[in-house]
Design an enzyme around this catalytic site. Structure first.
Site, PDB file in Angstrom:
ATOM      1  CG  HIS A 168      -2.068   0.878   1.233  1.00 39.96           C
ATOM      2  ND1 HIS A 168      -1.955   2.233   1.104  1.00 39.96           N
ATOM      3  CD2 HIS A 168      -3.385   0.614   1.364  1.00 39.96           C
ATOM      4  CE1 HIS A 168      -3.150   2.767   1.177  1.00 39.96           C
ATOM      5  NE2 HIS A 168      -4.046   1.813   1.319  1.00 39.96           N
ATOM      6  CD  GLU A 272      -3.228   1.086  -2.202  1.00 41.79           C
ATOM      7  OE1 GLU A 272      -3.797   2.189  -2.058  1.00 41.79           O
ATOM      8  OE2 GLU A 272      -3.740  -0.003  -1.865  1.00 41.79           O
TER       9      GLU A 272
HETATM   10  O1  TA6 Z   1      -6.114   1.282  -0.700  1.00 42.07           O
HETATM   11  C1  TA6 Z   1      -7.119   2.199  -0.667  1.00 42.07           C
HETATM   12  C2  TA6 Z   1      -7.916   2.007   0.614  1.00 42.07           C
HETATM   13  O2  TA6 Z   1      -8.454   0.736   0.668  1.00 42.07           O
HETATM   14  C3  TA6 Z   1      -8.960   3.109   0.745  1.00 42.07           C
HETATM   15  O3  TA6 Z   1     -10.254   2.612   0.578  1.00 42.07           O
HETATM   16  C4  TA6 Z   1      -8.693   3.704   2.117  1.00 42.07           C
HETATM   17  O4  TA6 Z   1      -9.448   3.130   3.053  1.00 42.07           O
HETATM   18  C5  TA6 Z   1      -7.224   3.416   2.298  1.00 42.07           C
HETATM   19  O5  TA6 Z   1      -7.039   2.152   1.756  1.00 42.07           O
HETATM   20  C6  TA6 Z   1      -6.677   3.545   3.685  1.00 42.07           C
HETATM   21  O6  TA6 Z   1      -7.087   2.527   4.500  1.00 42.07           O
HETATM   22  P1  TA6 Z   1      -6.703   2.562   6.075  1.00 42.07           P
HETATM   23  O7  TA6 Z   1      -7.278   1.325   6.652  1.00 42.07           O
HETATM   24  O8  TA6 Z   1      -5.191   2.589   6.135  1.00 42.07           O
HETATM   25  O9  TA6 Z   1      -7.277   3.825   6.641  1.00 42.07           O
END
Ligand code: TA6
Length: 315
Positions: A168, A272
Site C-alpha cells: 500500500h 499499490e
Molecule cells: O487502498 C485504498 C484504501 O483501501 C482506501 O479505501 C482507504 O481506506 C485506504 O485504503 C486507507 O485505508 P486505512 O485502513 O489505512 O485507513
C-alpha cells in the site's frame, strides 16, 4: 555483526522506542523499516530527499497502523473478507530473520534486511492458518527499493488457504494536481466510491482533481507516477501482483482521518501493487512470491521531454 554489514545496515530505535532497521547505500540513498508491521517508512535518494509520504500525524502506537510509507496488506486487502481492514500483518510485530532460506534471485545487494512473520495463537483464532511470511527489503545500487514477499502455507492439517495482498505504497508528491499516473489507461477498474462498480478507464493518463479510490484489474507490470513539478518519475515494477490500486482521500476524507493532516492529501498518492481480484490460494508446502521494485528517473532521463510512455518502454 561484521563491520562490512554495519556499513549497510543498522538496528536502532525509532518513534515510541519501536525497533527499526536503517539500510544505507554507500552512494547516499537509504531506507527505514520498522519491525512493527514490517513497515517501510522512509526511502531517500542519494541527495537525502524523502520519496515516500509519511503523515506528520502518523501514530507509532500498536495496534494502530502507521499512516504512510509502505503498509503491507495481508491476508486481506481492504474489506475483502471478515478480518479488520487490510488484514493484520501491518499491525503485528515482525522479527529479523537471521537464517532466511536462500534468496530466489542472485543479487549483489548488500543493503538488505530479512523479516519474518508467523501467526500467533491470537491470529490462529481469527485466521486459522499456519504460514511463514518472509519479507526482504533491499536497497539496490543506484537507490532503487525492492520488497520481496515469500508466503508459505505451513498448515499441517492438509488445508489450503487463500489471501489477498497489497503493498500500500504512499508516494510523496509535490502537488497532487500536477501528478499523472501512466500505465493504467483503457484498463477495467472497480470504483470503491461506487460500490465497486466496474468501469473502463479513459485513454489518457490518470490525473487528480477529487477523491480517487480505484482498483485496476490485470495491469501491466510497470506503472509510472509523474511529478511534473519535481521533474521526477517514480517507476513501479511488480511481479506476482496483477492488480493495482490508486488512492487519494482528497479534502473531506483527509479531515476525517485522525492520523492524517487536513492538507496532506496534496502531497501524497497511493499506487499499490496488489493481488485482489483473484485471491491467491496455496496448498500446504506451497509458496507464493510477490515483488515490488521502486525506482526514480528524472525528466532529463527522457531528454527533457517527460514522456512517460518512453519510461514505461525503457528497460
Ligand atoms: O487502498 C485504498 C484504501 O483501501 C482506501 O479505501 C482507504 O481506506 C485506504 O485504503 C486507507 O485505508 P486505512 O485502513 O489505512 O485507513
Amino acid at each position: 555483526m561484521s563491520s562490512e554489514k554495519s556499513r549497510y545496515y543498522e538496528v536502532c530505535k525509532g518513534f515510541n522506542g519501536l525497533d527499526k532497521v536503517l539500510l544505507r547505500d554507500p552512494r547516499g540513498s537509504s531506507a527505514e523499516v520498522y519491525l512493527y508491521g514490517g513497515h517501510v517508512t522512509s526511502w531517500k535518494n542519494d541527495h537525502g530527499e524523502e520519496l515516500l509520504f509519511l503523515s506528520s500525524k502518523a501514530t507509532f502506537k500498536p495496534p494502530k497502523a502507521i499512516r504512510g510509507g509502505i503498509p503491507i496488506c495481508f491476508p486481506q486487502f481492504s474489506c475483502h473478507g471478515n478480518l479488520d481492514r487490510h488484514g493484520f500483518a501491518r499491525n503485528r510485530l515482525w522479527a529479523i530473520d537471521d537464517h532466511p532460506p536462500p534468496f530466489p534471485t542472485n543479487t549483489s545487494n548488500k543493503a538488505f534486511v530479512d523479516l519474518i512473520l508467523k501467526p500467533s495463537e491470537e491470529e490462529m483464532k481469527i485466521w486459522p492458518h499456519s504460514f511463514e511470511f518472509r519479507l526482504r527489503v533491499a536497497l539496490g545500487p543506484g537507490g532503487y527499493l525492492m520488497l520481496t514477499s515469500r508466503i508459505r502455507n505451513t498448515n499441517t492439517d492438509g488445508k489450503p488457504f487463500s489471501f489477498t495482498f497489497a503493498y500500500h505504497t504512499y508516494f510523496f508528491v509535490s502537488d497532487i494536481c500536477e501528478v499523472r499516473v501512466e500505465g493504467l489507461e483503457t484498463l477495467d477498474y472497480l470504483d470503491n466510491l461506487q460500490k465497486k462498480k466496474r468501469f473502463t478507464e479513459q485513454g489518457d493518463a490518470l490525473t487528480f482533481e477529487s477523491e480517487v479510490d480505484k482498483m485496476y484489474l490485470s495491469t501491466p507490470t510497470k506503472i509510472a507516477i509523474i511529478d511534473h513539478e519535481k521533474k521526477r518519475t517514480y517507476v513501479l515494477r511488480k511481479d506476482g501482483l496483477p492488480d493495482a490500486v490508486v488512492w487519494n482521500p482528497w479534502d473531506k476524507k483527509a479531515k476525517a482521518m485522525a492520523d492524517f493532516g487536513d492538507n496532506e492529501y496534496k502531497h501524497m498518492v497511493c499506487v499499490e501493487a496488489a493481488a485482489i481480484e483473484k485471491p491467491i490460494t496455496l496448498k500446504p508446502g506451497e509458496e507464493w512470491k510477490g515483488r515490488l521494485e521502486l525506482s526514480i528517473v528524472s525528466s532529463s532521463y527522457c531528454s527533457g521531454q517527460l514522456d512517460p510512455r518512453r519510461v514505461l518502454q525503457c528497460s
